[in-house]
Design a protein around this motif. Sequence first.
Motif, PDB file in Angstrom:
ATOM      1  N   GLY A 261      20.348  68.630 -12.057  1.00 45.28           N
ATOM      2  CA  GLY A 261      20.179  69.744 -12.972  1.00 45.28           C
ATOM      3  C   GLY A 261      19.736  69.317 -14.360  1.00 45.28           C
ATOM      4  N   THR A 262      19.109  68.157 -14.453  1.00 48.08           N
ATOM      5  CA  THR A 262      18.695  67.610 -15.745  1.00 48.08           C
ATOM      6  C   THR A 262      17.578  68.448 -16.358  1.00 48.08           C
ATOM      7  N   LYS A 263      17.733  68.753 -17.620  1.00 43.50           N
ATOM      8  CA  LYS A 263      16.701  69.461 -18.374  1.00 43.50           C
ATOM      9  C   LYS A 263      15.862  68.427 -19.124  1.00 43.50           C
ATOM     10  N   SER A 264      14.556  68.568 -19.044  1.00 41.17           N
ATOM     11  CA  SER A 264      13.673  67.525 -19.562  1.00 41.17           C
ATOM     12  C   SER A 264      12.649  68.051 -20.546  1.00 41.17           C
ATOM     13  N   LYS A 265      12.319  67.188 -21.488  1.00 36.16           N
ATOM     14  CA  LYS A 265      11.161  67.371 -22.361  1.00 36.16           C
ATOM     15  C   LYS A 265      10.203  66.229 -22.040  1.00 36.16           C
ATOM     16  N   ILE A 266       8.918  66.551 -21.855  1.00 35.79           N
ATOM     17  CA  ILE A 266       7.932  65.548 -21.453  1.00 35.79           C
ATOM     18  C   ILE A 266       6.738  65.597 -22.398  1.00 35.79           C
ATOM     19  N   HIS A 267       6.373  64.455 -22.943  1.00 39.75           N
ATOM     20  CA  HIS A 267       5.108  64.310 -23.646  1.00 39.75           C
ATOM     21  C   HIS A 267       4.169  63.523 -22.746  1.00 39.75           C
ATOM     22  N   VAL A 268       3.061  64.138 -22.377  1.00 42.26           N
ATOM     23  CA  VAL A 268       2.050  63.487 -21.541  1.00 42.26           C
ATOM     24  C   VAL A 268       0.856  63.148 -22.421  1.00 42.26           C
ATOM     25  N   TYR A 269       0.459  61.880 -22.398  1.00 43.32           N
ATOM     26  CA  TYR A 269      -0.670  61.419 -23.205  1.00 43.32           C
ATOM     27  C   TYR A 269      -1.882  61.302 -22.286  1.00 43.32           C
ATOM     28  N   SER A 270      -2.632  62.390 -22.232  1.00 44.82           N
ATOM     29  CA  SER A 270      -3.749  62.483 -21.292  1.00 44.82           C
ATOM     30  C   SER A 270      -4.821  61.444 -21.619  1.00 44.82           C
ATOM     31  N   GLY A 271      -5.250  60.724 -20.586  1.00 46.01           N
ATOM     32  CA  GLY A 271      -6.339  59.774 -20.742  1.00 46.01           C
ATOM     33  C   GLY A 271      -6.000  58.513 -21.505  1.00 46.01           C
ATOM     34  N   GLN A 272      -4.707  58.275 -21.726  1.00 47.81           N
ATOM     35  CA  GLN A 272      -4.291  57.072 -22.454  1.00 47.81           C
ATOM     36  C   GLN A 272      -3.563  56.124 -21.516  1.00 47.81           C
ATOM     37  N   PRO A 273      -3.758  54.810 -21.698  1.00 48.47           N
ATOM     38  CA  PRO A 273      -3.099  53.825 -20.842  1.00 48.47           C
ATOM     39  C   PRO A 273      -1.698  53.470 -21.325  1.00 48.47           C
ATOM     40  N   HIS A 274      -1.009  52.720 -20.530  1.00 48.84           N
ATOM     41  CA  HIS A 274       0.360  52.263 -20.769  1.00 48.84           C
ATOM     42  C   HIS A 274       0.499  51.626 -22.156  1.00 48.84           C
ATOM     43  N   GLY A 275       1.343  52.219 -23.015  1.00 52.35           N
ATOM     44  CA  GLY A 275       1.628  51.605 -24.304  1.00 52.35           C
ATOM     45  C   GLY A 275       0.487  51.614 -25.291  1.00 52.35           C
ATOM     46  N   PHE A 276      -0.363  52.612 -25.237  1.00 53.50           N
ATOM     47  CA  PHE A 276      -1.548  52.699 -26.098  1.00 53.50           C
ATOM     48  C   PHE A 276      -1.207  52.711 -27.586  1.00 53.50           C
ATOM     49  N   TRP A 277       0.019  53.167 -27.940  1.00 58.39           N
ATOM     50  CA  TRP A 277       0.328  53.473 -29.337  1.00 58.39           C
ATOM     51  C   TRP A 277       0.418  52.247 -30.229  1.00 58.39           C
ATOM     52  N   ARG A 278       0.345  51.055 -29.659  1.00 55.67           N
ATOM     53  CA  ARG A 278       0.328  49.874 -30.518  1.00 55.67           C
ATOM     54  C   ARG A 278      -0.972  49.787 -31.319  1.00 55.67           C
ATOM     55  N   PHE A 279      -2.009  50.501 -30.879  1.00 53.99           N
ATOM     56  CA  PHE A 279      -3.322  50.429 -31.512  1.00 53.99           C
ATOM     57  C   PHE A 279      -3.508  51.632 -32.436  1.00 53.99           C
TER      58      PHE A 279
END
Length: 353
Positions: free
Chosen positions: A299-317
């Motif tokens: 019964g877990t309630k979730s919030k999801i951010h999906v980064y469309s078209g981005q690869p694993h760990g893109f945010w370092r750049f």
Amino acid sequence: MAEYAKYSKASPQWTQFVASQPLLTDLDRVGIVERKRTFIEIEFQIPVRDVPDDITSKAVTVTEFTIPARDGYALPVRSYVPTTARPDGSPRPLLIYLHAGGFLFGDLDSGDLNCRVLAVRLNISVLNVGYRLAPKWPFPTGVNDSYDATAWAGKNAESHLAASPSAGFLVGGISSGANFAGVIAYTARDAGLSPPITGLFVSIPVCIMPQAYAAAPPEWTEKHLLSLEQNAENPLLTRKSLTDIQELYGCPPEDTRISFLLNKGHSGLPGRAYFQICGRDPLRDEAFLWQKLLKEYSGTKSKIHVYSGQPHGFWRFLQMEVSRGWLDDVVEGIAFLIQGEEPVHETEMVVKA
């Protein structure tokens, strides 16, 4: 899952960035250590993430100390405690933060800024865990360290961390750290950890190793776990590099302390979860699958951010706008884990272009 295949199409931001970075091509020609050096070389070319103006030494008390692991090892940890009380006078929630690094890299400094920002902006206490790394310390040392730190914090939060786990006991991390958080959720459930974990922060998690797919229900591999092939050549994490990591980490791929999706039951797990999922990540579909299992059986309630078209760990750049906004997303997601009111929807998914 076929419904998520559309997120594999490269983002224009990523396409523009990677065109300027020839080092990101053909990374499977080198080993995992050389891949890490390549990422560091690229990161040296860009400014580091700025420390926001509100994140000052006056706003948070940072303390580094050690706690005993089960084998007597002095496990380094770093705590972050806001210097002001919560506005409503309520007890302060606690987050156990587990850094990324593919089970092989990273330390307390890896997530230091993230921990400071979360502590100050959400007025929560954070415990950053310097778990031991493979190959010097192979499986299951790192995940055992992380669980031991979680159990210690549950018992000592009020005396050492100015927090009350009964007000919110969160465990989370990024990539390998998110894997540890998943394993800890099942381990804590089975051990009857008290107070129980209430929320999970799972960013680009490893949920099942590729070599363990044969042990999964056929329906999963036929209908759900499709991104391993769709995104096999992701520039930042490929199918081959997952195999390299498994060999260096020394984990039996079917062991539920790494492939936690293979647990026989998924009930009794935390009531809230915040997911970050990258559309071009080979791990994409296992994260979506776990979210559905959590919802169905716990019964877990979730919030999801999906980064469309981005690869694993893109945010370092940080050349990309979506990367510069990533830390704000983390704050928003973990705020969801500790908010008092019930969410309107059982699952809220936000797609980031």
